[in-house]
Write a protein that holds these residues in place. Structure first.
Motif, PDB file in Angstrom:
ATOM      1  N   ASN A 188       0.729  -1.159  -0.046  1.00  0.00           N
ATOM      2  CA  ASN A 188       0.003   0.112  -0.080  1.00  0.00           C
ATOM      3  C   ASN A 188       0.826   1.271  -0.002  1.00  0.00           C
ATOM      4  O   ASN A 188       1.484   1.529   0.956  1.00  0.00           O
ATOM      5  CB  ASN A 188      -0.847  -0.012   1.199  1.00  0.00           C
ATOM      6  N   LYS A 189       0.987   1.992  -1.067  1.00  0.00           N
ATOM      7  CA  LYS A 189       1.683   3.254  -1.295  1.00  0.00           C
ATOM      8  C   LYS A 189       1.498   4.264  -0.280  1.00  0.00           C
ATOM      9  O   LYS A 189       2.576   4.810   0.082  1.00  0.00           O
ATOM     10  CB  LYS A 189       1.714   3.701  -2.728  1.00  0.00           C
ATOM     11  N   GLU A 190       0.130   4.482   0.015  1.00  0.00           N
ATOM     12  CA  GLU A 190      -0.341   5.491   1.253  1.00  0.00           C
ATOM     13  C   GLU A 190       0.466   5.182   2.284  1.00  0.00           C
ATOM     14  O   GLU A 190       0.834   6.276   3.134  1.00  0.00           O
ATOM     15  CB  GLU A 190      -1.608   5.676   0.963  1.00  0.00           C
TER      16      GLU A 190
ATOM     17  N   LYS B 237       4.163   5.713   2.180  1.00  0.00           N
ATOM     18  CA  LYS B 237       4.433   7.372   2.354  1.00  0.00           C
ATOM     19  C   LYS B 237       4.272   7.673   3.670  1.00  0.00           C
ATOM     20  O   LYS B 237       4.996   8.480   4.495  1.00  0.00           O
ATOM     21  CB  LYS B 237       3.551   8.121   1.641  1.00  0.00           C
ATOM     22  N   LYS B 238       3.441   7.186   4.473  1.00  0.00           N
ATOM     23  CA  LYS B 238       3.015   7.504   6.041  1.00  0.00           C
ATOM     24  C   LYS B 238       4.294   7.083   6.888  1.00  0.00           C
ATOM     25  O   LYS B 238       4.861   7.669   7.751  1.00  0.00           O
ATOM     26  CB  LYS B 238       2.112   6.976   6.515  1.00  0.00           C
TER      27      LYS B 238
ATOM     28  N   TYR C 262       3.412   1.084  10.160  1.00  0.00           N
ATOM     29  CA  TYR C 262       2.831   1.665   8.819  1.00  0.00           C
ATOM     30  C   TYR C 262       3.442   0.652   7.961  1.00  0.00           C
ATOM     31  O   TYR C 262       2.706   0.301   6.873  1.00  0.00           O
ATOM     32  CB  TYR C 262       3.160   3.188   8.618  1.00  0.00           C
TER      33      TYR C 262
END
Length: 136
Positions: A7-9, A12-13, A49
């Motif tokens: 999950n790229k989101e 990023k987190k 994350y």
């Protein structure tokens, strides 16, 4: 092992949390003892994350994460496990600044020291894991 869907989101987190930790580490000479906990929380959040980015949903690093085989390489899981519990062992401790770049870590049973080098080592390990996950 096949291609892992990340999950790229959430990735990023994780990167953002590592960046926050890095900024605190850069100013360690002026860091009050209370901020060491913030530094550790940023690194811990980044690891959580990363786990969520691979496993999806609300999964955080816990015993379930480490019992899942075949999702990520065993060596990567072990590194995450080691770093995670190294950070966890420092959480909820009292920190006292003893020099410009060293903190005394007090617990009910013993005291130890956390130097800039120790903090930098934790930072590098988490940062490397983020980079590894970005390559998936």
């Amino acid at each position: 092992m096949g291609k892992i869907k990340v999950n790229k989101e959430l990735l990023k987190k994780a990167e953002d949390e590592v960046e926050k930790a890095g900024k605190l580490l850069q100013g360690i000479e002026h860091l009050p003892p209370d901020s060491v906990s913030n530094y550790l929380h940023f690194l811990l959040n980044a690891l959580n994350y990363l786990a969520q980015a691979v496993l999806g949903g609300g999964t955080i690093i816990d015993k379930d994460f480490f019992s899942i085989s075949g999702v990520i390489d065993e060596k990567i899981r072990e590194e995450m496990f080691d770093v995670y519990f190294s950070i966890k062992s420092l959480m909820n401790k009292n920190f006292k600044k003893v020099s410009r770049t060293t903190f005394r870590v007090d617990s009910w049973k013993y005291s130890t020291y956390l130097s800039k080098e120790d903090m930098n080592d934790l930072y590098k390990k988490v940062s490397t894991l983020v980079t590894v996950f970005k390559s998936f």
